[in-house]
Design an enzyme around this catalytic site. Structure first.
Site, PDB file in Angstrom:
ATOM      1  N   CYS A  89      -9.820   2.088  11.538  1.00 58.41           N
ATOM      2  CA  CYS A  89     -10.093   0.970  10.880  1.00 58.41           C
ATOM      3  C   CYS A  89      -8.918   0.435  10.248  1.00 58.41           C
ATOM      4  CB  CYS A  89     -11.143   1.434   9.929  1.00 58.41           C
ATOM      5  SG  CYS A  89     -12.916   1.726  10.401  1.00 58.41           S
ATOM      6  N   HIS A 104       0.892  -1.146   0.047  1.00 60.67           N
ATOM      7  CA  HIS A 104       0.108   0.032  -0.116  1.00 60.67           C
ATOM      8  C   HIS A 104       1.041   1.223   0.009  1.00 60.67           C
ATOM      9  CE1 HIS A 104      -3.838  -1.618   0.382  1.00 60.67           C
ATOM     10  NE2 HIS A 104      -3.439  -2.840   1.406  1.00 60.67           N
ATOM     11  N   LYS A 160      11.665  48.792  -7.932  1.00 60.16           N
ATOM     12  CA  LYS A 160      13.004  49.133  -7.662  1.00 60.16           C
ATOM     13  C   LYS A 160      13.551  48.792  -9.005  1.00 60.16           C
ATOM     14  CE  LYS A 160      16.693  49.289  -4.330  1.00 60.16           C
ATOM     15  NZ  LYS A 160      17.028  48.765  -3.008  1.00 60.16           N
ATOM     16  N   ASP A 184      22.010  44.350   3.784  1.00 60.36           N
ATOM     17  CA  ASP A 184      21.834  45.743   3.365  1.00 60.36           C
ATOM     18  C   ASP A 184      20.667  46.355   4.478  1.00 60.36           C
ATOM     19  OD1 ASP A 184      22.632  48.452   3.035  1.00 60.36           O
ATOM     20  OD2 ASP A 184      21.293  48.434   1.391  1.00 60.36           O
ATOM     21  N   PHE A 230      21.723  50.608  -4.247  1.00 55.53           N
ATOM     22  CA  PHE A 230      21.594  49.491  -5.307  1.00 55.53           C
ATOM     23  C   PHE A 230      20.766  49.821  -6.263  1.00 55.53           C
ATOM     24  CE2 PHE A 230      22.901  47.547  -1.347  1.00 55.53           C
ATOM     25  CZ  PHE A 230      24.420  47.116  -1.806  1.00 55.53           C
ATOM     26  N   THR A 283      17.006  52.676  -7.946  1.00 53.69           N
ATOM     27  CA  THR A 283      15.927  53.844  -7.690  1.00 53.69           C
ATOM     28  C   THR A 283      14.793  53.270  -7.491  1.00 53.69           C
ATOM     29  OG1 THR A 283      17.543  55.261  -9.109  1.00 53.69           O
ATOM     30  CG2 THR A 283      15.256  56.023  -8.599  1.00 53.69           C
ATOM     31  N   VAL A 284      13.985  53.619  -6.596  1.00 54.00           N
ATOM     32  CA  VAL A 284      12.547  53.137  -6.270  1.00 54.00           C
ATOM     33  C   VAL A 284      11.689  54.120  -6.871  1.00 54.00           C
ATOM     34  CG1 VAL A 284      11.024  52.782  -4.425  1.00 54.00           C
ATOM     35  CG2 VAL A 284      13.421  52.215  -4.139  1.00 54.00           C
ATOM     36  N   CYS A 290      -5.060   4.894   0.077  1.00 55.45           N
ATOM     37  CA  CYS A 290      -4.030   4.212  -0.652  1.00 55.45           C
ATOM     38  C   CYS A 290      -3.867   4.732  -2.140  1.00 55.45           C
ATOM     39  CB  CYS A 290      -4.162   2.735  -0.592  1.00 55.45           C
ATOM     40  SG  CYS A 290      -2.913   1.800  -1.718  1.00 55.45           S
ATOM     41  N   CYS A 334      -4.294   1.248  -4.838  1.00 52.91           N
ATOM     42  CA  CYS A 334      -5.679   0.555  -4.905  1.00 52.91           C
ATOM     43  C   CYS A 334      -6.644   1.745  -4.700  1.00 52.91           C
ATOM     44  CB  CYS A 334      -5.430  -0.632  -3.983  1.00 52.91           C
ATOM     45  SG  CYS A 334      -5.494  -0.509  -2.266  1.00 52.91           S
TER      46      CYS A 334
END
Length: 604
Positions: free
Chosen positions: A136, A99, A334, A427, A319, A321-322, A125, A128
C-alpha cells in the site's frame, strides 16, 4: 484584495485540450498538466495536488517569467498560460514535512490506513503516525504533517480568532477543546475518501518509556480515529488569512509581515492556559529523558562488594586470582593484580567493561559484572569443567582425533567472535580454555588490556606480559608501540593447536625461560612439529604451520582458520548409523509348512 482561493463559479464545461503547462511542485517534484479552454489554474492543478496530499488552500502558485517568480491567482484562466511554467510552493504557515518511515511489527491490534485490513508487519511514519502495508506504499502521500507542530499553530489560530481583529466563522457547536481533539460522527464529519489525504488524529499521549532499541523515543500517534477533514480545511484557511496581503514586490500571500503579526496576535505573555500546561509538561518530559539518558551505563553492571561472597580459591594466573563465589548463584570472581589503581587506570578499566558486557557467544564465558572496590574484579559464569591445560597435561585425558578437531573448531569460533567485536585476547592459552559440560569450549580471561599492561604511574610501560610459551615473536621483542594484534592471538592459537595435536607443551626440552624468550624473539626457535600425532590430517598440520609463522603478516586470520577447520570436519569419514529394523527372531525354516519340509527330505 486577496485573490479568491476557491474554484471559479462558472458553469461552462471544459473544452478540448489546446496545450500543456509544466508545473514544479513541492519536494522537488514536477508534472505536466493539460491546458483546456474554460478551466482555471485551480481546476487544472487540483488532481496533481491531491494525489500528493496537498490542496490549494495551503499552497501558493507562481508564474515563472524570465527566471523571476510572479504570484498568480488560483482563478486565473489556464489557456493564456499555454507553454509557460508554473511553480507551486507550500505556505510557510503550514508546517508540512517529509515522512519518517520505520519498519514496525504491530503486536497490538492495528489496521492499514489505506486498505483498512489487518496489519502485523508494515511501516509507520514517526511524524504523522500513518501505518500501512508494503503493497500500500504507493497510496501514501509524499508529505505529512507533524501534529505536535500543528497543535501550536491551532492555538495561535484560535487565539487570533478570539481577538476579534480577524475573526472567521467558527462552527457554533465546536468548542476549543473539540477543535483540538478528534471528533466522532457529526454534521461536519466526512467519510474517508481514498483519493484524499486524511491526517491522523493527535492523541498527545504521555512520554513513552525508554526503549532498549535504537528507535527514537517519539510520541506515538494514534490513527484509529481520523481527524475531521473540514476542521483541517478550516484551519488551513485561517492560516492563509493571517497574511495582510501581498505588496507590490510580489511577496506571497501566505507570508505575514511583521506588522500584521504584531497587530493581529496578542502579547506573547498572554498565553492560553492549555498551551502553558502543554509547554510545562514537555519541559518536564525533557528533564526526565535527560536524567535517564546521561546516567553512566556502567552503573547497572558494577556490583557492590557486599553482594558477592568468595567461597574458595581456584588458582592464580598471570594477572589475578580466581575464586569461586556466590552472586545470585555460582560465579567465578577474578580479582585482578592491580595495586592502588590510578584514576586513569580506573577509567580505562570501566571503558573495557563497557565492551565486555556486550559479548554473548556460546564459546565465550558469560560476563556478568565487575567490581572496582576495594580492587578491580570481574564476575563471570561458573564453569563446572576443567581447563584444557588440566585435561591435556595433568589428568592426561585421552581424546580421539575427531574430538580434538572439534575443540580446535570451537576455540577458533569463539576467537573469531571476539575479533569481530575488535577485542584482542592478549593471553590465549590452554589454561584460559575450559571444557564445559562435556566438550563445549568456553574461552575466558579475554580483553583486559588495562590489566595486562604494565603501568608506571599514569603511563603504560612497553613490557611483554603474559605466558612465554604462547607469546608471538613480535610481542616478545616489543619493538612496535602496540605489538598485540589479531595475528598475535593467532600465534597463541597455533600453540594451543600444537598442544592438541601432540599432547605436550612446546620447548619442553629447554628449562631456561630467558633462553626461550631470546630464541623465540630472534626466530631461532619454533615448536617441534615432528611430535604431531601420526593420524593428524594434513590440512590440520598445514594450518598449524601457518599459525606459527614468524612473520605475523603471513599468519591467517580466524575467519580463514574457522573455514579451514569446518571444511576439514566435513571431509572426515563418519560412521553412519544404520536404520533400525525389527528383529523377528525366527529362521526361514519356521515359515515353511511341515509338508514341504518332509517332501524336500524325500527328494534324492
Amino acid at each position: 484584495m486577496e485573490p479568491p482561493r476557491g474554484p471559479p463559479a462558472s458553469g461552462a464545461e471544459p473544452s478540448r485540450a489546446v496545450g500543456t503547462v509544466k508545473v514544479y511542485l513541492p519536494n522537488k517534484q514536477r508534472t505536466v498538466v493539460t491546458v483546456r479552454d474554460g478551466m482555471s489554474v485551480y481546476d487544472s492543478l487540483d488532481k496533481a495536488l491531491k494525489v500528493r496530499g496537498l490542496n490549494q488552500d495551503c499552497c501558493v502558485v507562481y508564474r515563472l517569467i524570465k527566471g523571476r517568480k510572479t504570484v498568480t491567482a488560483w482563478d486565473t484562466a489556464i489557456a493564456p498560460l499555454d507553454g509557460e511554467e508554473l511553480i507551486v510552493e507550500v505556505l510557510e504557515d503550514v508546517p508540512l514535512t517529509m515522512h519518517n518511515f520505520v519498519r514496525k511489527t504491530f503486536f497490538s491490534l492495528a489496521f492499514c490506513d489505506f486498505c483498512l485490513k489487518f496489519l502485523f508487519h508494515g511501516f509507520r511514519c514517526q511524524t504523522c503516525g500513518y501505518k500501512f502495508h508494503q503493497h500500500c506504499s504507493s497510496k501514501v502521500p509524499t508529505v505529512c504533517v507533524d501534529m505536535s507542530t500543528n497543535r501550536r499553530q491551532f492555538y495561535h489560530s484560535i487565539q487570533d480568532l478570539s481577538g476579534g481583529s480577524r475573526q472567521q466563522e467558527v462552527p457554533s457547536n465546536l468548542s476549543v477543546n473539540e477543535l483540538l481533539t478528534p471528533q466522532g460522527p457529526s454534521p461536519f464529519t466526512q467519510q474517508r475518501d481514498q483519493e484524499h489525504f486524511s491526517f491522523p488524529a493527535p492523541a498527545n499521549p504521555p512520554l513513552q518509556r525508554i526503549r532498549s532499541t535504537s528507535t527514537p523515543n517519539v510520541h506515538m500517534v494514534s490513527t484509529t480515529a481520523p481527524m475531521d477533514s473540514s476542521l483541517m480545511q478550516f484551519t488551513a484557511q485561517s492560516f492563509s488569512t493571517d497574511a495582510a496581503g501581498r505588496g507590490g514586490d510580489g511577496a506571497p500571500r501566505g507570508s505575514p509581515s511583521p506588522a500584521s503579526v504584531s497587530s493581529g496576535r496578542k502579547s506573547p505573555h498572554s498565553k492560553l492556559p492549555a498551551e502553558q500546561r502543554e509547554r510545562k509538561s514537555l519541559a518536564d518530559e525533557k528533564k526526565k529523558v535527560k536524567n535517564l539518558g546521561y546516567r553512566d551505563s556502567g552503573y547497572y553492571w558494577e556490583v557492590p562488594p557486599s553482594e558477592v561472597q568468595l567461597l574458595k580459591r581456584i588458582g592464580t594466573g598471570s594477572f589475578g586470582t580466581v575464586f569461586r563465589g556466590r552472586w545470585h548463584g555460582d560465579v567465578a570472581v577474578k580479582v585482578l593484580k592491580v595495586a592502588q589503581p590510578t584514576a586513569e587506570q580506573a577509567q580505562a578499566f570501566k571503558n573495557e567493561m563497557q565492551v565486555l558486557r556486550k559479548t554473548r557467544h556460546v564459546n565465550i564465558l558469560l560476563f556478568m559484572g565487575f567490581m572496582t572496590r576495594p580492587g578491580f574484579a570481574i564476575i563471570t559464569q561458573w564453569c563446572e569443567g576443567s581447563s584444557l591445560y588440566h585435561h591435556l597435561h595433568v589428568a592426561d585425558t585421552r581424546f580421539d582425533m575427531v574430538q580434538l578437531i572439534d575443540v580446535a573448531r570451537q576455540t577458533a569460533q569463539g576467537m573469531d567472535y571476539l575479533h569481530a567485536k575488535n577485542i584482542i585476547h592478549r593471553d590465549l592459552k590452554s589454561n584460559n580454555i575450559f571444557l564445559h559440560e562435556g566438550l563445549t569450549v568456553k574461552i575466558g580471561d579475554f580483553g583486559l588490556a588495562t590489566v595486562k599492561t604494565r603501568w608506571s604511574g599514569a603511563q603504560p610501560l612497553e613490557q611483554p606480559s603474559g605466558s612465554v610459551l604462547w607469546m608471538a615473536a613480535e610481542v616478545i621483542r616489543m619493538q612496535d608501540p602496540n605489538p598485540y594484534s589479531f595475528q598475535s592471538d593467532v600465534y597463541a592459537y597455533g600453540v594451543v593447536l600444537y598442544e592438541l595435536m601432540t599432547g605436550s607443551l612446546p620447548y619442553s626440552h629447554i628449562g631456561s625461560r630467558d633462553q626461550i624468550i631470546f630464541m623465540v624473539g630472534r626466530g631461532y626457535l619454533s615448536p617441534d612439529l615432528s611430535k604431531i600425532f601420526s593420524n593428524c590430517p594434513k590440512a590440520m598440520r598445514r594450518l598449524l604451520t601457518d599459525c606459527l609463522k614468524f612473520q605475523r603478516e603471513e599468519r591467517p586470520l580466524f575467519p580463514q582458520i574457522l573455514a579451514t577447520i569446518e571444511l576439514l570436519q566435513r571431509s572426515l569419514p563418519k560412521i553412519e548409523r544404520s536404520a533400525s529394523e525389527p528383529s523377528l527372531h525366527r529362521t526361514q525354516a519356521d515359515e515353511l509348512p511341515a509338508c514341504l519340509l518332509s517332501a524336500a527330505r524325500l527328494v534324492p
